[in-house]
Scaffold this active site. Structure first.
Site, PDB file in Angstrom:
ATOM      1  CB  SER A 101      12.698  14.562  17.820  1.00 11.20           C
ATOM      2  OG  SER A 101      12.270  14.994  16.392  1.00 11.20           O
ATOM      3  CG  ASP A 240      12.986  14.198  12.682  1.00  6.88           C
ATOM      4  OD1 ASP A 240      12.455  13.199  11.900  1.00  6.88           O
ATOM      5  OD2 ASP A 240      12.445  14.683  13.347  1.00  6.88           O
ATOM      6  CG  ASP A 242      11.451  11.305  15.789  1.00  2.00           C
ATOM      7  OD1 ASP A 242      11.634  12.116  15.145  1.00  2.00           O
ATOM      8  OD2 ASP A 242      10.382  11.411  16.854  1.00  2.00           O
ATOM      9  CG  ASP A 244       8.551  13.128  14.084  1.00  4.08           C
ATOM     10  OD1 ASP A 244       9.620  13.504  13.762  1.00  4.08           O
ATOM     11  OD2 ASP A 244       8.024  13.464  15.301  1.00  4.08           O
TER      12      ASP A 244
END
Length: 443
Positions: A101, A240, A242, A244
């Site tokens: 992440s 960010d 990833d 999400d």
């Protein structure tokens, strides 16, 4: 049952150190395959962000799943919410995301989605952990799983995102800066906004395996703010690593966090749409709670983590929820935090209202919050520490009804997070630092 490996968002750590080693991740793939397999050859999707270690972990997971008799579809670099969506679209038994992440490139992690595109319940993660303590036994050769690479995953997800925006609206005439964090959205996010009509200025969209989240993205908006002002853009969106999370910047360069985005979306959607309530977390600003209740809508607080937000949304049948960190869940479209979809909902509110993001965010007054992250070398039981609990009770007594105190262990990093919120910023900072000092001495 206490989990040894799974945190609030899967298994995460520094590459080369337990548990982020190839042998462990191979075993994790096998263990997950044993739990998810059932009868026959179930299908599992694997996607990843573009950090350098993703190739190694992808191969390890693929081998472990095949050893358990599970077929694999490899998606390549794709945002976390895309994998949640594609898991449902492919009727897969599960989706696996290789990502840390918002963490730097030398970290990585593995997290899972169930067949319905939601994070695995704690009980299923605990079952996977029981297999991690057992010997790895490969199925017989004619039952081994196979792997196939999917080449059109990005296009499928782009079309999904566009369907989350009203067909009667267009972004034509808007100038938007999109910060991809040199992460998993680099090849999808700019296209979504561009194909909906916006003039798109892309930044941090050239990942090299090492620059993910490096002075860019949702955790560092300095360059985004500069770019918005330089090009006189209508707004900026920071995703960010990833994809999400979403943090936005208005046309004046002021940051708009997840709480404010939720407030803007809620205001536009209205009471009828939100009648079941809106879900935030223990970290959500008191100003968000007040803004939501002014709409005549209940506000609920979940544990930190978008999986827990979603669980509470399902419990109360809520359609909107999220976190101040930028996870925003719009349940009619997606079952997890999705930065692109969330950004489209804010743009929808701007277009329907005819107002700028700067004006829309005024629905919510942000109360001063002070968050102190205290590094720890080993786990601390916060409830059993007399010193820590004493400091918390003293601060709560001083604040009374004017604020609140929250301490929690991070589920992704070796940290204790100390948060104090009140009407007075000086008081907020003083009390947070005082509690943090006590935690440091106890660590």
């Amino acid at each position: 049952m206490a989990r040894k490996y799974f945190g609030t968002d899967g298994v995460r750590g520094t590459i080369g150190q337990a548990p982020m080693t190839p042998d462990f991740v191979l075993k994790l793939g096998w263990a997950a395959g044993k739990v998810l397999a059932g009868d026959g050859h179930p299908l599992v999707l694997i996607g990843k962000d573009p950090r350098i270690s993703g190739y190694m972990l992808e191969s390890a997971l693929q081998a472990g799943l095949a050893a358990a008799g599970v077929n694999v579809r490899l998606l390549g670099p794709m945002p976390t919410p895309a994998i949640a969506y594609l898991t449902r679209a492919f009727r897969a038994a599960a989706g696996i995301v290789i990502s840390a992440s918002h963490n730097p490139y030398h970290d990585n992690g593995v997290k899972f989605f169930s067949a319905d595109g939601m994070k695995l319940p704690d009980a299923v993660e605990e079952e996977i952990e029981t297999y991690l303590d057992q010997p790895l036994v490969t199925v017989v050769s004619n039952e081994l799983g196979k792997a196939v690479r999917i080449n059109d995953a990005a296009g499928r997800y782009i079309e999904f995102c566009k369907r989350a925006f009203p067909t009667e609206l267009s972004l034509k005439g808007l100038r938007v800066v999109v910060d991809c964090a040199n992460g998993a959205t680099y090849h999808v996010a700019p296209d979504v906004f561009r194909e909906l009509g916006a003039e798109v200025i892309s930044i941090a969209n050239e990942p090299n395996g090492f620059n993910i989240n490096d002075h860019c993205g949702a955790t560092d908006t300095a360059i985004l703010r500069e770019t918005v002002l330089k090009y006189r853009a209508d707004l900026g969106l920071a995703l960010d690593g990833d994809g999400d999370r979403l943090i936005m910047v208005d046309h004046l360069g002021e940051v708009v966090d997840g709480d404010e985005a939720l407030a803007v979306i809620a205001q536009e959607r209205g009471r009828d749409y939100l009648q079941a309530g809106v879900v935030g977390t223990q970290m959500s600003n008191l100003g968000l709670e007040k803004a939501i209740t002014r709409l005549g809508v209940p506000f609920y607080r979940a544990k930190v983590g978008d999986r827990y937000v979603m669980e509470l949304m399902l419990k109360h049948q809520c359609v909107l929820g999220g976190e101040s960190s930028g996870h925003v869940i719009v349940r009619e479209h997606i079952s997890t935090g999705d930065g692109i979809v969330a950004g489209l909902q804010v743009l929808r509110a701007m277009l329907y209202s005819g107002k700028s993001l700067h004006d829309l965010k005024k629905i919510m007054r942000k109360y001063p919050q002070k968050l102190v992250n205290v590094p720890i070398k080993q786990r601390i039981n916060l409830d059993e520490s007399v010193q820590i609990q004493g400091a918390v009770k003293q601060a709560e007594a001083e604040l009374g009804e004017r604020g609140r105190v929250l301490l929690r262990a991070s589920g992704t990093e070796p940290l204790i997070r100390v948060m104090v919120e009140s009407e007075d910023s000086a008081e907020t900072k003083r009390l947070a630092e005082a509690i943090a000092d006590v935690v440091r001495h106890a660590a």
